[in-house]
Design a protein around this motif. Structure first.
Motif, PDB file in Angstrom:
ATOM      1  N   LEU A   1      18.018  63.297  64.255  1.00  0.00           N
ATOM      2  CA  LEU A   1      16.672  62.765  64.110  1.00  0.00           C
ATOM      3  C   LEU A   1      15.817  63.153  65.304  1.00  0.00           C
ATOM      4  CD1 LEU A   1      17.391  59.175  62.748  1.00  0.00           C
ATOM      5  CD2 LEU A   1      16.554  61.136  61.479  1.00  0.00           C
ATOM      6  N   THR A   2      14.544  63.404  65.023  1.00  0.00           N
ATOM      7  CA  THR A   2      13.574  63.719  66.073  1.00  0.00           C
ATOM      8  C   THR A   2      12.400  62.762  65.948  1.00  0.00           C
ATOM      9  OG1 THR A   2      14.181  66.060  66.081  1.00  0.00           O
ATOM     10  CG2 THR A   2      12.062  65.478  67.048  1.00  0.00           C
TER      11      THR A   2
ATOM     12  N   LEU B   1      18.583  56.453  72.670  1.00  0.00           N
ATOM     13  CA  LEU B   1      18.305  56.247  71.256  1.00  0.00           C
ATOM     14  C   LEU B   1      19.354  57.001  70.443  1.00  0.00           C
ATOM     15  CD1 LEU B   1      14.433  56.758  71.258  1.00  0.00           C
ATOM     16  CD2 LEU B   1      15.697  54.605  71.402  1.00  0.00           C
ATOM     17  N   LEU B   2      20.051  56.287  69.560  1.00  0.00           N
ATOM     18  CA  LEU B   2      21.132  56.886  68.785  1.00  0.00           C
ATOM     19  C   LEU B   2      20.884  56.702  67.300  1.00  0.00           C
ATOM     20  CD1 LEU B   2      24.191  55.591  70.849  1.00  0.00           C
ATOM     21  CD2 LEU B   2      22.988  57.767  71.102  1.00  0.00           C
ATOM     22  N   ASP B   3      21.279  57.706  66.507  1.00  0.00           N
ATOM     23  CA  ASP B   3      21.186  57.553  65.057  1.00  0.00           C
ATOM     24  C   ASP B   3      22.430  56.848  64.532  1.00  0.00           C
ATOM     25  OD1 ASP B   3      23.240  59.419  64.967  1.00  0.00           O
ATOM     26  OD2 ASP B   3      21.949  61.079  64.367  1.00  0.00           O
ATOM     27  N   SER B   4      22.548  56.726  63.215  1.00  0.00           N
ATOM     28  CA  SER B   4      23.653  55.952  62.634  1.00  0.00           C
ATOM     29  C   SER B   4      25.008  56.586  62.909  1.00  0.00           C
ATOM     30  CB  SER B   4      23.452  55.816  61.122  1.00  0.00           C
ATOM     31  OG  SER B   4      23.356  57.096  60.511  1.00  0.00           O
ATOM     32  N   ALA B   5      25.034  57.897  63.202  1.00  0.00           N
ATOM     33  CA  ALA B   5      26.301  58.578  63.500  1.00  0.00           C
ATOM     34  C   ALA B   5      26.601  58.603  64.982  1.00  0.00           C
ATOM     35  CB  ALA B   5      26.258  60.007  62.950  1.00  0.00           C
ATOM     36  N   GLY B   6      25.734  57.975  65.792  1.00  0.00           N
ATOM     37  CA  GLY B   6      25.956  57.959  67.224  1.00  0.00           C
ATOM     38  C   GLY B   6      25.387  59.157  67.940  1.00  0.00           C
ATOM     39  N   ASN B   7      24.659  60.017  67.237  1.00  0.00           N
ATOM     40  CA  ASN B   7      24.050  61.185  67.867  1.00  0.00           C
ATOM     41  C   ASN B   7      22.734  60.792  68.516  1.00  0.00           C
ATOM     42  OD1 ASN B   7      26.040  63.056  66.828  1.00  0.00           O
ATOM     43  ND2 ASN B   7      25.046  62.800  64.833  1.00  0.00           N
ATOM     44  N   PRO B   8      22.385  61.410  69.647  1.00  0.00           N
ATOM     45  CA  PRO B   8      21.128  61.056  70.303  1.00  0.00           C
ATOM     46  C   PRO B   8      19.920  61.441  69.454  1.00  0.00           C
ATOM     47  CG  PRO B   8      22.135  62.973  71.352  1.00  0.00           C
ATOM     48  CD  PRO B   8      23.160  62.425  70.389  1.00  0.00           C
TER      49      PRO B   8
END
Length: 445
Positions: A57-58, A75-82
Motif C-alpha cells: 500500500l502507498t 505503518l503496516l498493512d494487513s500482511a505486516g508489510n510497511p
C-alpha cells in the motif's frame, strides 16, 4: 465516467515538496530505490483496484506541515508489510505525486482550496471536493481537528471513505483506517460498476427487443415463424434483419437482409433498412423500384463507402400460389412442397448487393409455389458455419440436405427453425461468429 489521472513519472516511496524525505522504516533488503521505481511503473499499467491487491500500500499525505504531523512511521498493512508514504504540502504537489500506485489519500481538511486563501473559504469542504475530482478512483481519508465530528461526518457524506481526528491519531489507528478505506473504495467501485453494467444491459435489451419486427399478417392464412441469433456476445440484435407485412390488396411481402459486419453500427443500419423497407412496401413499392430506393437509404446512412447489404424479397400473391423473387447478392430461399424434396428457388437473376453499384437493377423472378408449401428465407450465417474441425463449410447444399432430413422427421414451423439453428451450431463446434436470421412462411390449405 471518471477520467483517470494521467500517469506520471515513477516516484520514490517517500517524497515531500522540493526535497525527498527519509524513507519511513527504510526499504527492505530486496527493495532499492531502483526496484521501487520499477514497481511503480508496473503498478501504473494496471487498474487501481488490482494494484491494491498485488502491491504494498502507498499513502499520499496532503498536509501543510508534514514534519509536524503526529503520524508515526511504523505503518503496516494487513500482511505486516510497511505502508509507503508520500507527502505533499499543497494540492499542486499532490497532483504531481498522485500516480496510479497510490492507494489512499490522507487529506488535511484545513488546507485552503485552490485559488483561495486559508481565511477565505466559503465552503469548508472545498479542498476535499477538489481532491475527489482530482482522484475519483482513490480512497480518501479526511483529517480534521479533535471534536469536529460534524465536519468529519460531512466529509464522508461528500465522498471520503472515513475521517480521523488529528490529535488522536497514531500509527496503529492510521494503518487500520488506510486498509479499511482501500477495501471500502474497492467494494464501492465494484458495486457501482456492477449496477451500471446491469442498467446498461437492461436498457440495451429493452431497446434491441423493441427494434425487432412484429409481423403484420392480419387477414392472411400464412403461418409465420422466425429465429434470430446475433453473432455479438451478449447482444440481442445484429446486422441481420427481416420483416413481413401484408398490404391491403392481400399480397404478403417478406424480406431478409444482412449488413456486412457484426457491430452495433451495422445493427443500427439493419434496423434503418428494415423500417425503410416496411414503409416503402406499405406505400406500394416492390421489386426493382423498392430495392433502388433502399440502396439510396443505405448510401446516405452508412458511415463508410465500403459498407453494403445483401437482401432477399418475396411478394406472395393473394391466392398464395405464386410469388415474385428479388435477390440482391443474397442466398436464394428454400422451398419445400409435399411429395417433392426441398430445393432452392431459382437464383440466376441474382443482382448485386445494395451499396456496391450505383444505378444497379434487380430483376424480379416469378415462381410457382403451388397449393401447399413452406418457404424459408435465411442469412448466410446459417450456411457459413464450419462442419467439424476442418475448413469445410456447411454451404447451401449441406443446408438443403439438413432441412430435408428434419422435414422427413416431422418437424415444422418453430420446431424446424430451432432444430436447424441448433444443428448448425453443433456442426460448427460451438457458437457461430456470424449473425443468423431465419424466416419461415407456411401455406397449408
Amino acid at each position: 465516467m471518471p477520467v483517470p489521472v494521467p500517469r506520471q513519472r515513477a516516484i520514490p516511496a517517500v517524497e515531500c515538496g522540493q526535497a525527498q524525505a527519509a524513507p519511513l522504516g527504510g526499504p527492505s533488503k530486496e527493495e532499492t530505490p531502483r526496484k521501487e521505481a520499477t514497481v511503480a511503473d508496473t503498478a501504473a499499467t494496471t487498474t487501481h483496484t488490482s494494484a491494491a491487491a498485488n502491491t504494498h500500500l502507498t499513502l499520499l499525505l496532503i498536509e501543510d506541515d508534514p514534519a509536524g504531523s503526529p503520524i508515526v512511521p511504523d505503518l503496516l498493512d494487513s500482511a505486516g508489510n510497511p505502508i509507503r508514504v508520500r507527502t505533499a504540502r499543497n494540492l499542486t504537489e499532490a497532483e504531481r505525486l498522485l500516480t496510479h500506485d497510490v492507494h489512499c489519500i490522507l487529506l488535511d481538511l484545513a488546507l485552503p482550496a485552490p485559488g483561495r486563501s486559508s481565511g477565505a473559504d466559503d465552503d469548508e469542504l472545498a479542498v476535499l471536493k477538489h481532491v475527489l475530482r482530482l482522484a475519483p478512483r482513490h480512497a480518501v481519508l479526511a483529517l480534521t481537528a479533535s471534536g469536529d465530528a460534524e465536519r468529519g461526518a460531512e466529509a464522508v457524506r461528500v465522498g471520503a471513505q472515513d475521517y480521523l481526528f488529528r490529535d488522536e491519531l497514531d500509527g496503529r489507528l492510521l494503518s487500520r483506517a488506510i486498509r479499511y478505506a482501500v477495501e471500502r473504495k474497492r467494494s464501492d467501485t465494484a458495486e457501482r460498476r456492477l449496477a451500471e453494467g446491469k442498467l446498461r444491459a437492461q436498457e440495451n435489451a429493452r431497446l434491441e427487443r423493441g427494434l425487432l419486427p412484429t409481423p403484420l399478417l392480419e387477414g392472411s392464412a400464412l403461418r409465420f415463424a422466425a429465429r434470430y441469433r446475433p453473432g455479438r456476445s451478449r447482444a440481442l440484435l445484429g446486422g441481420d434483419f427481416y420483416d413481413t407485412v401484408r398490404t391491403p390488396d392481400g399480397t404478403v411481402h417478406a424480406m431478409i437482409g444482412d449488413v456486412c459486419g457484426h457491430g452495433p453500427d451495422e445493427a443500427a443500419l439493419g434496423v434503418e433498412l428494415r423500417i425503410a423497407w416496411r414503409a416503402l412496401t406499405l406505400a406500394g413499392l416492390c421489386g426493382d423500384e423498392l430495392l433502388g430506393t433502399l440502396q439510396q437509404v443505405l448510401e446516405h446512412e452508412r458511415d463508410d463507402d465500403e459498407i453494403f447489404a445483401t437482401l432477399c424479397t418475396v411478394d406472395i400473391a393473394p391466392d398464395g400460389r405464386r410469388a415474385g423473387l428479388c435477390l440482391a447478392g443474397h442466398p436464394s430461399p428454400l422451398v419445400a412442397r409435399p411429395g417433392r424434396p426441398a430445393e432452392l428457388l431459382p437464383y440466376d437473376n441474382n443482382g448485386p448487393a445494395l451499396g456496391l453499384l450505383p444505378g444497379a437493377r434487380w430483376p424480379r423472378t416469378q415462381v410457382e409455389l403451388g397449393a401447399e408449401w413452406s418457404l424459408m428465407l435465411y442469412t448466410d450465417g446459417l450456411i457459413e458455419g464450419r462442419v467439424g474441425e476442418g475448413r469445410e463449410r456447411l454451404g447451401q447444399d449441406g443446408m438443403v440436405e439438413m432441412v430435408r432430413r428434419q422435414l422427413a422427421s416431422g418437424l415444422h414451423g418453430e420446431q424446424l427453425l430451432r432444430a436447424a439453428v441448433n444443428e448448425v451450431r453443433e456442426l460448427n463446434g460451438g457458437e457461430l461468429t456470424d449473425d443468423v436470421a431465419v424466416v419461415l412462411l407456411d401455406r397449408v390449405p
